[in-house]
Motif scaffolding. Structure first.
Motif, short mmCIF file in Angstrom:
data_model
loop_
_atom_site.label_atom_id
_atom_site.label_comp_id
_atom_site.label_asym_id
_atom_site.label_seq_id
_atom_site.Cartn_x
_atom_site.Cartn_y
_atom_site.Cartn_z
N ASN A 17 0.91 -1.17 0.10
CA ASN A 17 0.03 0.01 -0.09
C ASN A 17 0.90 1.25 0.24
OD1 ASN A 17 0.88 -0.28 2.64
ND2 ASN A 17 -1.02 0.33 3.47
N THR A 18 2.21 1.15 0.48
CA THR A 18 2.82 2.24 0.55
C THR A 18 3.47 2.62 -1.00
OG1 THR A 18 3.75 2.01 2.78
CG2 THR A 18 5.13 3.22 1.44
N ILE A 19 3.59 1.64 -1.46
CA ILE A 19 4.23 1.63 -3.10
C ILE A 19 3.03 2.07 -3.95
CG2 ILE A 19 5.12 0.47 -5.09
CD1 ILE A 19 6.48 -1.63 -2.83
N LYS A 20 1.84 1.71 -3.71
CA LYS A 20 0.84 2.20 -4.45
C LYS A 20 0.51 3.70 -4.27
CE LYS A 20 -1.97 -2.07 -4.84
NZ LYS A 20 -3.10 -2.94 -4.70
N ARG A 21 0.37 4.02 -2.96
CA ARG A 21 0.06 5.38 -2.68
C ARG A 21 1.29 6.26 -3.40
NH1 ARG A 21 -0.12 7.40 3.37
NH2 ARG A 21 2.15 6.91 3.21
N GLY A 22 2.34 6.00 -3.18
CA GLY A 22 3.55 6.81 -3.85
C GLY A 22 3.57 6.75 -5.17
N GLU A 23 3.27 5.61 -6.11
CA GLU A 23 2.98 5.54 -7.48
C GLU A 23 1.87 6.35 -7.74
OE1 GLU A 23 4.66 1.31 -8.65
OE2 GLU A 23 2.64 1.51 -7.97
N ARG A 24 0.67 6.42 -7.18
CA ARG A 24 -0.54 7.15 -7.56
C ARG A 24 -0.04 8.69 -7.24
NH1 ARG A 24 -4.27 4.40 -4.34
NH2 ARG A 24 -3.53 5.71 -2.55
N LEU A 124 -8.99 10.35 -7.60
CA LEU A 124 -9.94 10.24 -6.60
C LEU A 124 -9.30 9.88 -5.14
CD1 LEU A 124 -12.77 10.49 -5.31
CD2 LEU A 124 -12.99 8.08 -6.31
N PHE A 125 -8.58 8.62 -5.46
CA PHE A 125 -7.85 7.99 -4.17
C PHE A 125 -6.67 9.14 -3.91
CE2 PHE A 125 -9.40 4.08 -5.54
CZ PHE A 125 -10.47 3.70 -4.77
N ASN A 126 -5.82 9.83 -4.66
CA ASN A 126 -5.02 10.78 -4.25
C ASN A 126 -5.58 11.87 -3.57
OD1 ASN A 126 -1.92 11.49 -4.63
ND2 ASN A 126 -2.78 13.19 -5.64
N PHE A 127 -6.93 12.33 -4.05
CA PHE A 127 -7.29 13.43 -3.46
C PHE A 127 -7.74 13.02 -1.97
CE2 PHE A 127 -11.55 15.23 -2.19
CZ PHE A 127 -11.27 16.54 -2.31
N LEU A 128 -8.10 11.82 -1.63
CA LEU A 128 -8.82 11.28 -0.74
C LEU A 128 -7.33 11.23 0.57
CD1 LEU A 128 -11.35 8.68 -1.64
CD2 LEU A 128 -11.91 10.67 -0.59
N SER A 129 -6.38 10.80 0.01
CA SER A 129 -5.47 10.47 0.68
C SER A 129 -4.78 11.89 1.33
CB SER A 129 -4.28 9.97 0.08
OG SER A 129 -4.41 8.45 -0.37
N TYR A 130 -4.85 12.88 0.24
CA TYR A 130 -4.20 14.19 0.58
C TYR A 130 -4.98 15.01 1.59
CZ TYR A 130 -2.30 18.77 -0.56
OH TYR A 130 -1.70 19.69 -0.62
#
Length: 135
Positions: A17-24, A124-130
């Motif tokens: 999940n860390t790699i996915k979030r970084g890639e995104r 969308l997921f980057n927005f939610l994370s941010y």
């Protein structure tokens, strides 16, 4: 006096999940692969990424204000892709890739030659994370 021996750095493993979030976060950023490949070998100053200089150096596709560039870079720091350079005086306005960032960019450079385009789900997921600290 004994001379220190250089050892090969150990490979760091990251949770998926860390790699996915970084890639995104990288896919959704306004920066080009050239910026990150430059950061593999040297730090890049904030002013080299902003406005016309960012365009000239092919770090961005359009002119971006210093405030927006800094916000985007700070997000990439938060997700573990970048780090700020430190000198004898303290924190600088220069940035470098972390080991996670080098791993992702190295793979993309080898496999694609550019940063893959983001999907609407990535945005969308980057927005939610941010904004919501959602993982």
């Amino acid at each position: 006096m004994k001379t220190p021996t250089l050892t090969k750095p150990s490979l760091i493993s990251y949770p998926a999940n860390t790699i996915k979030r970084g890639e995104r976060a990288l896919r959704c950023s306004p920066f080009q692969l050239r910026l990150f490949t430059t950061m593999i070998n040297s730090s890049v100053d904030l002013k080299d990424i902003t406005l016309e200089r960012g365009l000239e150096k092919k770090y961005t596709l359009k002119s971006i204000t210093e405030n927006r560039v800094e916000n985007e870079l700070m997000w990439l720091i938060k997700v573990g892709i970048l780090r700020r350079e430190v000198d004898g005086q303290g924190i600088t306005d220069s940035f470098r890739l972390t080991p996670l960032g080098r791993m992702i960019i190295g793979n993309w450079e080898k496999d694609f030659g550019n940063i893959p385009s983001p999907t609407w789900k990535d945005y969308l997921f980057n927005f939610l994370s941010y904004y919501l600290n959602w993982k």
